[in-house]
Scaffold this motif. Sequence first.
Motif, PDB file in Angstrom:
ATOM      1  N   ALA A  24     -14.921 -15.657   5.767  1.00 43.22           N
ATOM      2  CA  ALA A  24     -16.033 -14.756   5.825  1.00 43.22           C
ATOM      3  C   ALA A  24     -17.362 -15.222   5.795  1.00 43.22           C
ATOM      4  O   ALA A  24     -18.274 -14.991   6.610  1.00 43.22           O
ATOM      5  CB  ALA A  24     -16.080 -13.847   4.514  1.00 43.22           C
ATOM      6  N   ILE A  25     -17.810 -16.310   5.060  1.00 40.92           N
ATOM      7  CA  ILE A  25     -19.171 -16.778   5.220  1.00 40.92           C
ATOM      8  C   ILE A  25     -19.420 -17.688   6.169  1.00 40.92           C
ATOM      9  O   ILE A  25     -20.787 -17.820   6.523  1.00 40.92           O
ATOM     10  CB  ILE A  25     -19.268 -17.795   3.817  1.00 40.92           C
ATOM     11  N   ARG A  26     -18.514 -18.186   7.113  1.00 38.03           N
ATOM     12  CA  ARG A  26     -18.579 -18.747   8.233  1.00 38.03           C
ATOM     13  C   ARG A  26     -19.012 -17.716   9.161  1.00 38.03           C
ATOM     14  O   ARG A  26     -19.925 -18.035  10.111  1.00 38.03           O
ATOM     15  CB  ARG A  26     -17.586 -19.500   8.846  1.00 38.03           C
ATOM     16  N   ARG A  27     -18.562 -16.640   9.146  1.00 35.99           N
ATOM     17  CA  ARG A  27     -18.929 -15.699  10.219  1.00 35.99           C
ATOM     18  C   ARG A  27     -20.252 -14.816   9.703  1.00 35.99           C
ATOM     19  O   ARG A  27     -20.940 -14.296  10.905  1.00 35.99           O
ATOM     20  CB  ARG A  27     -17.841 -14.491  10.041  1.00 35.99           C
ATOM     21  N   HIS A  28     -20.519 -14.768   8.647  1.00 37.40           N
ATOM     22  CA  HIS A  28     -21.555 -13.813   8.324  1.00 37.40           C
ATOM     23  C   HIS A  28     -22.629 -14.511   7.097  1.00 37.40           C
ATOM     24  O   HIS A  28     -22.122 -15.086   6.451  1.00 37.40           O
ATOM     25  CB  HIS A  28     -21.314 -12.607   7.658  1.00 37.40           C
ATOM     26  N   ASN A  29     -23.889 -14.272   7.380  1.00 39.96           N
ATOM     27  CA  ASN A  29     -24.763 -15.083   6.277  1.00 39.96           C
ATOM     28  C   ASN A  29     -24.828 -14.312   5.013  1.00 39.96           C
ATOM     29  O   ASN A  29     -25.294 -14.762   3.958  1.00 39.96           O
ATOM     30  CB  ASN A  29     -26.364 -15.325   6.908  1.00 39.96           C
ATOM     31  N   LYS A  30     -24.243 -13.136   4.924  1.00 38.68           N
ATOM     32  CA  LYS A  30     -24.071 -12.460   3.616  1.00 38.68           C
ATOM     33  C   LYS A  30     -22.537 -11.790   3.807  1.00 38.68           C
ATOM     34  O   LYS A  30     -22.125 -11.060   4.737  1.00 38.68           O
ATOM     35  CB  LYS A  30     -25.014 -11.163   3.620  1.00 38.68           C
ATOM     36  N   ASP A  70     -16.215  -5.853   9.941  1.00 36.20           N
ATOM     37  CA  ASP A  70     -15.507  -7.003  10.037  1.00 36.20           C
ATOM     38  C   ASP A  70     -14.729  -7.519   8.673  1.00 36.20           C
ATOM     39  O   ASP A  70     -15.103  -8.422   8.185  1.00 36.20           O
ATOM     40  CB  ASP A  70     -16.642  -8.275  10.338  1.00 36.20           C
ATOM     41  N   PRO A  71     -13.906  -6.486   8.187  1.00 31.19           N
ATOM     42  CA  PRO A  71     -13.020  -6.936   7.101  1.00 31.19           C
ATOM     43  C   PRO A  71     -12.016  -8.058   7.051  1.00 31.19           C
ATOM     44  O   PRO A  71     -11.486  -8.311   8.162  1.00 31.19           O
ATOM     45  CB  PRO A  71     -12.376  -5.615   7.187  1.00 31.19           C
ATOM     46  N   LEU A  72     -11.943  -8.791   5.783  1.00 28.64           N
ATOM     47  CA  LEU A  72     -10.908  -9.680   5.746  1.00 28.64           C
ATOM     48  C   LEU A  72     -10.695  -9.161   4.340  1.00 28.64           C
ATOM     49  O   LEU A  72     -11.417  -8.509   3.558  1.00 28.64           O
ATOM     50  CB  LEU A  72     -11.499 -11.144   5.495  1.00 28.64           C
ATOM     51  N   TYR A  73      -9.060  -9.211   4.244  1.00 29.49           N
ATOM     52  CA  TYR A  73      -8.497  -8.809   3.100  1.00 29.49           C
ATOM     53  C   TYR A  73      -7.278  -9.576   2.355  1.00 29.49           C
ATOM     54  O   TYR A  73      -6.612 -10.257   3.171  1.00 29.49           O
ATOM     55  CB  TYR A  73      -8.030  -7.291   3.141  1.00 29.49           C
ATOM     56  N   LEU A  74      -7.234  -9.485   1.277  1.00 29.81           N
ATOM     57  CA  LEU A  74      -5.912 -10.234   0.564  1.00 29.81           C
ATOM     58  C   LEU A  74      -5.588  -9.198  -0.478  1.00 29.81           C
ATOM     59  O   LEU A  74      -6.317  -8.386  -1.278  1.00 29.81           O
ATOM     60  CB  LEU A  74      -6.096 -11.404   0.098  1.00 29.81           C
ATOM     61  N   TRP A  75      -4.357  -8.820  -0.584  1.00 28.94           N
ATOM     62  CA  TRP A  75      -3.696  -8.022  -1.650  1.00 28.94           C
ATOM     63  C   TRP A  75      -2.407  -8.544  -2.229  1.00 28.94           C
ATOM     64  O   TRP A  75      -1.893  -9.493  -1.537  1.00 28.94           O
ATOM     65  CB  TRP A  75      -3.034  -6.512  -1.120  1.00 28.94           C
ATOM     66  N   VAL A  76      -2.062  -8.330  -3.607  1.00 34.18           N
ATOM     67  CA  VAL A  76      -0.952  -8.793  -4.104  1.00 34.18           C
ATOM     68  C   VAL A  76      -0.458  -7.614  -4.825  1.00 34.18           C
ATOM     69  O   VAL A  76      -0.967  -6.696  -5.040  1.00 34.18           O
ATOM     70  CB  VAL A  76      -1.404  -9.878  -5.080  1.00 34.18           C
ATOM     71  N   LEU A  90      -8.413  -7.325  -2.485  1.00 32.57           N
ATOM     72  CA  LEU A  90      -9.778  -7.798  -2.322  1.00 32.57           C
ATOM     73  C   LEU A  90     -10.332  -7.653  -0.751  1.00 32.57           C
ATOM     74  O   LEU A  90      -9.426  -7.888  -0.115  1.00 32.57           O
ATOM     75  CB  LEU A  90      -9.953  -9.312  -2.651  1.00 32.57           C
ATOM     76  N   LEU A  91     -11.393  -7.214  -0.627  1.00 34.88           N
ATOM     77  CA  LEU A  91     -12.011  -7.111   0.667  1.00 34.88           C
ATOM     78  C   LEU A  91     -13.340  -8.011   0.718  1.00 34.88           C
ATOM     79  O   LEU A  91     -14.075  -8.029  -0.364  1.00 34.88           O
ATOM     80  CB  LEU A  91     -12.407  -5.759   0.787  1.00 34.88           C
ATOM     81  N   LEU A  92     -13.439  -8.626   1.854  1.00 39.15           N
ATOM     82  CA  LEU A  92     -14.842  -9.342   2.119  1.00 39.15           C
ATOM     83  C   LEU A  92     -15.079  -8.655   3.409  1.00 39.15           C
ATOM     84  O   LEU A  92     -14.801  -8.747   4.533  1.00 39.15           O
ATOM     85  CB  LEU A  92     -14.504 -10.946   2.356  1.00 39.15           C
ATOM     86  N   LEU A  93     -16.506  -8.173   3.326  1.00 38.42           N
ATOM     87  CA  LEU A  93     -17.261  -7.396   4.567  1.00 38.42           C
ATOM     88  C   LEU A  93     -18.346  -8.165   4.810  1.00 38.42           C
ATOM     89  O   LEU A  93     -19.116  -8.886   4.122  1.00 38.42           O
ATOM     90  CB  LEU A  93     -17.260  -6.092   4.015  1.00 38.42           C
ATOM     91  N   ASN A  94     -18.867  -7.880   5.993  1.00 34.32           N
ATOM     92  CA  ASN A  94     -19.987  -8.105   6.616  1.00 34.32           C
ATOM     93  C   ASN A  94     -21.168  -7.622   5.723  1.00 34.32           C
ATOM     94  O   ASN A  94     -21.433  -6.291   5.862  1.00 34.32           O
ATOM     95  CB  ASN A  94     -20.446  -7.760   8.228  1.00 34.32           C
ATOM     96  N   ILE A 132     -22.974 -11.770  -1.625  1.00 41.08           N
ATOM     97  CA  ILE A 132     -22.971 -13.207  -1.478  1.00 41.08           C
ATOM     98  C   ILE A 132     -23.913 -13.510  -0.282  1.00 41.08           C
ATOM     99  O   ILE A 132     -23.802 -13.203   0.881  1.00 41.08           O
ATOM    100  CB  ILE A 132     -21.654 -14.069  -1.405  1.00 41.08           C
ATOM    101  N   ARG A 133     -24.826 -14.185  -0.595  1.00 40.98           N
ATOM    102  CA  ARG A 133     -25.938 -14.547   0.577  1.00 40.98           C
ATOM    103  C   ARG A 133     -25.903 -16.010   0.649  1.00 40.98           C
ATOM    104  O   ARG A 133     -26.308 -16.864  -0.212  1.00 40.98           O
ATOM    105  CB  ARG A 133     -27.451 -14.046   0.280  1.00 40.98           C
TER     106      ARG A 133
END
Length: 174
Positions: A24-30, A70-76, A90-94, A132-133
């Motif tokens: 996620a941080i590779r793809r987006h600056n935030k 640009d969602p990345l996710y993980l569920w348990v 958990l979701l990580l978004l642009n 997260i920036r």
Amino acid sequence: MKILNFNGEYEEIHRSIYKLFDEAIRRHNKIFFIRFDLTFNANIDYPSENQLISRFMEALTLHCKRRELDPLYLWVREQAGSSNHHYHVLLLLNGNKIQNPYGIFNKATELWGNCLNTDATGLVHYGSHKMIRRNDNDFDHTYNEALNLAGYLAKSYSKGEAPKGVREMGKSRF
């Protein structure tokens, strides 16, 4: 294969969390981090397999993609002392396209209700969120704070209760 480490947490889940954050941080600056839980009505039997979370994540990621998040996710999947299991997501978004979690939380409630064919008010429990920036002076602190919050998904108690052949984790593929 889940490998239990010395801290009583699942290494596979931890490794997956780190990979998602790094991507996620590779793809987006935030990146916008969101964590929430999905539960079931106590008096209703639900399928023991994961078709409901699969359907939910498919609909939620489609919603996010349409908004260029640009969602990345993980569920348990977990179950501890109750008749039904539950999920932590958990979701990580642009972070350049979203500033607060409320639209996602509302959409999650709507979509979970659609999956359960009921009103899901009270069945989606909103957890934490952080922006997260990458270029922020406080990046390391904020990044590590979010990783620690996400690490809750790797706890070992309440896992291992899924029927044989049913996964306890799902994640984005990239």
